[in-house]
Design an enzyme around this catalytic site. Structure first.
Site, PDB file in Angstrom:
ATOM      1  N   ASN A  86       0.877  -1.168   0.000  1.00 36.10           N
ATOM      2  CA  ASN A  86       0.000   0.000   0.000  1.00 36.10           C
ATOM      3  C   ASN A  86       0.918   1.222   0.000  1.00 36.10           C
ATOM      4  O   ASN A  86       1.490   1.571   1.034  1.00 36.10           O
ATOM      5  CB  ASN A  86      -0.906  -0.035   1.237  1.00 36.10           C
ATOM      6  CG  ASN A  86      -1.914   1.095   1.249  1.00 36.10           C
ATOM      7  OD1 ASN A  86      -1.886   1.984   0.378  1.00 36.10           O
ATOM      8  ND2 ASN A  86      -2.793   1.088   2.227  1.00 36.10           N
ATOM      9  N   ARG A 139      -2.746  -2.127  -3.362  1.00 37.26           N
ATOM     10  CA  ARG A 139      -3.951  -1.327  -3.188  1.00 37.26           C
ATOM     11  C   ARG A 139      -3.849  -0.139  -4.133  1.00 37.26           C
ATOM     12  O   ARG A 139      -2.876   0.622  -4.082  1.00 37.26           O
ATOM     13  CB  ARG A 139      -4.049  -0.835  -1.754  1.00 37.26           C
ATOM     14  CG  ARG A 139      -5.231   0.067  -1.546  1.00 37.26           C
ATOM     15  CD  ARG A 139      -5.385   0.383  -0.078  1.00 37.26           C
ATOM     16  NE  ARG A 139      -6.609   1.105   0.130  1.00 37.26           N
ATOM     17  CZ  ARG A 139      -6.673   2.288   0.736  1.00 37.26           C
ATOM     18  NH1 ARG A 139      -5.575   2.864   1.178  1.00 37.26           N
ATOM     19  NH2 ARG A 139      -7.826   2.888   0.899  1.00 37.26           N
ATOM     20  N   HIS A 198     -12.961   3.544   0.052  1.00 32.09           N
ATOM     21  CA  HIS A 198     -12.945   2.566   1.159  1.00 32.09           C
ATOM     22  C   HIS A 198     -13.671   1.280   0.780  1.00 32.09           C
ATOM     23  O   HIS A 198     -14.179   0.551   1.644  1.00 32.09           O
ATOM     24  CB  HIS A 198     -13.617   3.123   2.438  1.00 32.09           C
ATOM     25  CG  HIS A 198     -12.920   4.288   3.055  1.00 32.09           C
ATOM     26  ND1 HIS A 198     -13.579   5.364   3.579  1.00 32.09           N
ATOM     27  CD2 HIS A 198     -11.598   4.540   3.239  1.00 32.09           C
ATOM     28  CE1 HIS A 198     -12.721   6.236   4.068  1.00 32.09           C
ATOM     29  NE2 HIS A 198     -11.498   5.754   3.865  1.00 32.09           N
ATOM     30  N   ARG A 240     -11.230  16.540   7.008  1.00 34.81           N
ATOM     31  CA  ARG A 240     -12.105  16.896   5.883  1.00 34.81           C
ATOM     32  C   ARG A 240     -13.480  17.290   6.389  1.00 34.81           C
ATOM     33  O   ARG A 240     -13.985  16.704   7.346  1.00 34.81           O
ATOM     34  CB  ARG A 240     -12.259  15.727   4.901  1.00 34.81           C
ATOM     35  CG  ARG A 240     -10.992  15.341   4.193  1.00 34.81           C
ATOM     36  CD  ARG A 240     -11.291  14.340   3.064  1.00 34.81           C
ATOM     37  NE  ARG A 240     -10.085  13.689   2.624  1.00 34.81           N
ATOM     38  CZ  ARG A 240      -9.861  12.371   2.713  1.00 34.81           C
ATOM     39  NH1 ARG A 240     -10.795  11.564   3.195  1.00 34.81           N
ATOM     40  NH2 ARG A 240      -8.734  11.860   2.294  1.00 34.81           N
ATOM     41  N   GLU A 248      -7.878  -4.557   5.368  1.00 37.65           N
ATOM     42  CA  GLU A 248      -7.829  -4.337   3.923  1.00 37.65           C
ATOM     43  C   GLU A 248      -6.734  -5.178   3.272  1.00 37.65           C
ATOM     44  O   GLU A 248      -6.899  -5.661   2.164  1.00 37.65           O
ATOM     45  CB  GLU A 248      -7.614  -2.836   3.637  1.00 37.65           C
ATOM     46  CG  GLU A 248      -8.862  -2.026   3.954  1.00 37.65           C
ATOM     47  CD  GLU A 248      -8.606  -0.551   4.172  1.00 37.65           C
ATOM     48  OE1 GLU A 248      -7.876  -0.214   5.136  1.00 37.65           O
ATOM     49  OE2 GLU A 248      -9.116   0.262   3.397  1.00 37.65           O
TER      50      GLU A 248
END
Ligand code: AMP
Length: 388
Positions: free
Chosen positions: A8, A84, A172, A231, A374
């Site tokens: 990743n 990923r 996601h 965010r 993940e």
């Protein structure tokens, strides 16, 4: 027995996990961090050493050396590398063996994911350089959301923009799919309706029906939806026009403000939920407001997705905050009794002791806490694509 390396790659980091498959045994994990900065580090199984890592190529070389040192015969046993990749656009809707053409397409998606796809591709190229001849697979974060219908993924703007790819993609996806699948299995109902809540530094919520994503809170980019660490989540675009036209901000400023200086850090002074919780416990007004806003936004989406799904079998909390914050889980499900969502407050404090199942007795909707993974999801997909 074979080994699959999961990578990743971020802008200044390269995370890895090494799995033995199909046993799904985690052999080693680590991270090259602060790549390109004055002092980088390499962490293997939790132990860090400071070193110089100018670029992702060197990071890959060091990771290869370290693994080979600890695991004789590593290079012969390594059969595949799973990457990923954040944005697959319309083109990539399933895991894909990486070829020159695939790399070119990932590059063409740079404009859609300027922060993520470039380092993802850099990671792929570094892996190709140091592991010649090993199969490389890209697993896309957007792919799970390909089943969101046009009525949901399309924006109500002129059609030419839609044809140019301006639509909701969602993110996601690897995590939502993994958590949704676990919840579905636990319910023993392949047609289950699930709302999965990935609450980390970035956060999104997804409506899953019979294993398929039907709606999600992130959009064309990762800004909309829930309040996140830095965010804003949902905001009226008029605010952007106003700041640019009337307040002398340029578009770069606004982008920075909404992505890096908003959310929890703007409301409560920290993007780490643990800090916000501490201040909340002390009754600090900013933290109380931030927590109430954070939970309220989640509830709005639970209500909307309950309506879209036409019912609900389970809520599934995951990621740093979803897995570790009883307070957030409590506030986000408070007052939803009329929907059959009722938390057992004692179980919520220590979900592990209850196999991650924390709804009150006789509550209609199950509430799960499911650790996301993940990397394991990518390892499974890579193995399935190449060997099943
Ligand atoms: P992630 O992006 O999934 O790694 O999640 C990171 C966030 O999880 C951090 O910013 C923390 O705010 C939050 N987090 C981690 N541990 C805890 C905890 N014990 N309680 C509350 N929040 C936590």
């Amino acid at each position: 027995m074979l080994l699959i390396l999961i990578l990743n790659a971020g802008s200044s980091s390269l995370k890895f996990r090494l799995y033995e498959m199909p046993a799904e045994k985690l052999i080693l994990k680590g991270l090259a961090g602060r790549i390109g900065e004055r002092e980088s580090y390499l962490n293997i199984n939790g132990e860090s050493v400071k070193t110089t890592i100018p670029d992702h190529g060197r990071a890959m070389e060091l990771i290869k050396e370290e693994i080979s040192h600890r695991l004789p015969g590593f290079s012969e046993k390594l059969k595949a590398i799973g990457h990923r990749v954040v944005h697959g656009g319309d083109r990539f809707i399933r895991p894909t063996v990486i070829t020159d053409e695939v790399k070119q397409k990932i590059k063409e998606l740079f404009d859609l994911a300027p922060l993520h796809n470039p380092p993802n591709l850099t990671g792929i190229e570094a892996a190709e350089q140091y592991f010649r001849g090993v199969s490389q697979v890209a697993v896309f974060d957007t792919a799970f959301h390909r089943t969101i219908p046009e009525t949901e993924h399309r924006y109500a703007i002129p059609e030419n923009f839609y044809r140019e790819g301006i639509r909701q993609y969602g993110f996601h996806g690897i995590s939502h799919e993994y958590v949704g699948k676990q919840a579905t299995e636990r319910l023993g109902n392949t047609g289950a309706k699930i709302i999965s809540l990935h609450l980390g530094n970035g956060a999104s919520i997804t409506a899953i029906d019979a294993g398929q994503s039907k709606a999600t809170s992130m959009g064309f980019g990762p800004l909309p939806g829930l309040i996140m660490g830095t965010r804003s989540g949902d905001i009226d675009p008029s605010v952007i026009f106003y700041l640019v036209e009337n307040q002398d901000y340029n578009i770069g400023d606004v982008k920075r403000i909404l992505n890096k200086e908003s959310g929890l850090i703007a409301l409560a002074g920290s993007n780490d939920m643990r800090d916000v919780e501490q201040d909340y416990a002390r009754g600090k007004p900013e933290a109380v407001l931030a927590m109430e806003m954070y939970a309220r936004r989640i509830k709005k989406y639970i209500g909307a997705y309950y309506a879209l799904l036409g019912g609900l079998d389970a809520l599934a909390f995951t990621a740093g905050i979803g897995e570790n914050s009883p307070l957030v889980r409590q506030l986000a499900s408070k007052g939803l009794d009329h929907l059959g969502i009722v938390l057992d407050l004692a179980k919520n404090i220590n979900p592990q002791a209850f196999q991650g199942e924390i709804q009150a007795e006789n509550a209609k909707v199950k509430i799960y806490v499911i650790p996301t993974n993940e990397e394991l999801a990518i390892a499974r997909k890579t193995y399935t694509l190449l060997y099943e």
